[in-house]
Design a protein around this motif. Sequence first.
Motif, mmCIF file in Angstrom:
data_model
loop_
_atom_site.group_PDB
_atom_site.id
_atom_site.type_symbol
_atom_site.label_atom_id
_atom_site.label_comp_id
_atom_site.label_asym_id
_atom_site.label_seq_id
_atom_site.Cartn_x
_atom_site.Cartn_y
_atom_site.Cartn_z
ATOM 1 N N LEU A 1 1.000 -0.792 -0.245
ATOM 2 C CA LEU A 1 -0.389 -0.079 -0.290
ATOM 3 C C LEU A 1 0.558 1.168 0.489
ATOM 4 C CD1 LEU A 1 -2.383 -0.917 3.016
ATOM 5 C CD2 LEU A 1 -2.849 -0.863 0.194
ATOM 6 N N PRO A 2 0.859 2.751 -0.905
ATOM 7 C CA PRO A 2 0.567 3.053 -0.690
ATOM 8 C C PRO A 2 1.284 3.805 0.964
ATOM 9 C CG PRO A 2 -0.909 4.074 -1.793
ATOM 10 C CD PRO A 2 -0.755 2.374 -1.735
ATOM 11 N N ALA A 3 2.468 4.628 1.094
ATOM 12 C CA ALA A 3 1.559 5.417 2.553
ATOM 13 C C ALA A 3 1.061 6.154 2.976
ATOM 14 C CB ALA A 3 3.894 6.237 3.016
ATOM 15 N N VAL A 4 0.502 6.634 1.629
ATOM 16 C CA VAL A 4 -0.652 7.378 2.495
ATOM 17 C C VAL A 4 -1.861 7.259 0.513
ATOM 18 C CG1 VAL A 4 -1.470 10.154 1.756
ATOM 19 C CG2 VAL A 4 0.482 9.675 2.966
ATOM 20 N N ILE A 5 -2.975 7.399 0.939
ATOM 21 C CA ILE A 5 -3.655 6.843 0.380
ATOM 22 C C ILE A 5 -4.467 7.973 0.364
ATOM 23 C CG2 ILE A 5 -6.167 5.527 0.083
ATOM 24 C CD1 ILE A 5 -4.847 3.055 1.490
ATOM 25 N N PRO A 6 -5.898 8.368 -1.503
ATOM 26 C CA PRO A 6 -5.763 9.801 -1.320
ATOM 27 C C PRO A 6 -7.566 9.382 -0.935
ATOM 28 C CG PRO A 6 -5.526 8.272 -3.413
ATOM 29 C CD PRO A 6 -4.792 7.692 -2.226
ATOM 30 N N ALA A 7 -8.539 10.854 -0.170
ATOM 31 C CA ALA A 7 -9.070 10.665 -0.163
ATOM 32 C C ALA A 7 -10.323 9.584 -0.992
ATOM 33 C CB ALA A 7 -9.606 11.814 0.226
ATOM 34 N N SER A 8 -10.023 9.514 -2.333
ATOM 35 C CA SER A 8 -10.775 8.680 -3.539
ATOM 36 C C SER A 8 -11.005 7.479 -2.786
ATOM 37 C CB SER A 8 -10.412 9.568 -4.818
ATOM 38 O OG SER A 8 -9.167 8.788 -4.912
ATOM 39 N N GLY A 9 -9.960 7.112 -2.227
ATOM 40 C CA GLY A 9 -9.767 5.689 -2.084
ATOM 41 C C GLY A 9 -9.314 4.627 -3.504
ATOM 42 N N GLY A 10 -9.577 3.262 -3.612
ATOM 43 C CA GLY A 10 -8.885 2.998 -4.712
ATOM 44 C C GLY A 10 -8.751 1.279 -4.208
ATOM 45 N N THR A 11 -8.268 0.838 -5.827
ATOM 46 C CA THR A 11 -7.805 -0.226 -5.668
ATOM 47 C C THR A 11 -6.341 -1.288 -5.466
ATOM 48 O OG1 THR A 11 -10.090 -1.253 -6.827
ATOM 49 C CG2 THR A 11 -8.631 -2.652 -6.460
ATOM 50 N N TYR A 12 -5.585 -1.725 -4.536
ATOM 51 C CA TYR A 12 -5.071 -2.050 -4.786
ATOM 52 C C TYR A 12 -4.789 -3.556 -4.434
ATOM 53 C CZ TYR A 12 -4.419 2.662 -3.472
ATOM 54 O OH TYR A 12 -4.512 4.429 -3.618
ATOM 55 N N LEU A 13 -3.019 -3.877 -5.602
ATOM 56 C CA LEU A 13 -2.403 -4.899 -4.960
ATOM 57 C C LEU A 13 -1.280 -5.071 -4.094
ATOM 58 C CD1 LEU A 13 -1.598 -5.962 -9.056
ATOM 59 C CD2 LEU A 13 -3.740 -7.092 -7.373
ATOM 60 N N SER B 1 0.179 -0.890 6.221
ATOM 61 C CA SER B 1 -0.532 -0.322 6.655
ATOM 62 C C SER B 1 -0.812 1.608 5.604
ATOM 63 C CB SER B 1 -0.562 -0.241 8.216
ATOM 64 O OG SER B 1 0.974 0.138 8.709
ATOM 65 N N ALA B 2 -1.712 1.851 6.395
ATOM 66 C CA ALA B 2 -1.714 2.958 5.389
ATOM 67 C C ALA B 2 -1.842 4.398 5.898
ATOM 68 C CB ALA B 2 -1.741 3.495 3.759
ATOM 69 N N VAL B 3 -2.115 5.490 5.640
ATOM 70 C CA VAL B 3 -3.084 6.644 5.948
ATOM 71 C C VAL B 3 -4.137 7.223 4.753
ATOM 72 C CG1 VAL B 3 -2.711 8.841 7.023
ATOM 73 C CG2 VAL B 3 -1.764 7.264 8.166
ATOM 74 N N GLN B 4 -5.373 7.141 5.130
ATOM 75 C CA GLN B 4 -5.619 8.005 4.230
ATOM 76 C C GLN B 4 -6.097 9.069 4.393
ATOM 77 O OE1 GLN B 4 -9.445 5.905 3.617
ATOM 78 N NE2 GLN B 4 -10.284 6.772 1.455
ATOM 79 N N LEU B 5 -5.957 10.330 3.291
ATOM 80 C CA LEU B 5 -6.607 11.316 3.371
ATOM 81 C C LEU B 5 -7.716 11.979 3.346
ATOM 82 C CD1 LEU B 5 -4.102 12.976 0.468
ATOM 83 C CD2 LEU B 5 -3.404 12.561 3.967
ATOM 84 N N SER B 6 -8.236 13.000 3.190
ATOM 85 C CA SER B 6 -9.330 13.861 4.059
ATOM 86 C C SER B 6 -9.576 14.327 2.549
ATOM 87 C CB SER B 6 -9.957 13.825 5.662
ATOM 88 O OG SER B 6 -8.679 15.528 5.520
ATOM 89 N N TYR B 7 -11.340 14.935 2.537
ATOM 90 C CA TYR B 7 -11.610 16.391 1.975
ATOM 91 C C TYR B 7 -11.153 17.199 1.982
ATOM 92 C CZ TYR B 7 -13.668 13.232 -1.822
ATOM 93 O OH TYR B 7 -13.716 11.698 -2.573
#
Length: 133
Positions: free
Chosen positions: A33-45, A127-133
Amino acid sequence: MKRTAILLLALAAIGLGACTTDYYEPVFGYDNLPAVIPASGGTYLVEYEYDYYATKADVRYFDWQYRVIVDGEIVSVGEVIRPRYSTFEVTIPPNRSSYPKSVTVEASTHVLMGAEDWWGDWTPVCSAVQLSY
């Protein structure tokens, strides 16, 4: 008499050796997982591999489950029964709140070896952190 006993022992050893199984268990360790996930989410391998579990003869791969936890809430659960690939997909839903969220992927291995049949503890895989809008 001695030769007969040796022959019987040799046949028993061959018979016992033929009834065992090689087991492979999943091993995680690649934090895909990238260290930071955008607020829009997404699909990751997420990658994994299988490690040899020392026995003999037949070959089996342990089944395993995974779950995605976003900010302490389980958002999805999946199971890998007959692994064909060395990756699996996780989908992170959009974060519509005004605060960042923590994202954790955990896995649990199903140990099924003769008389043993149990599920392992949930272990963090990445693990990662997901940003907010």
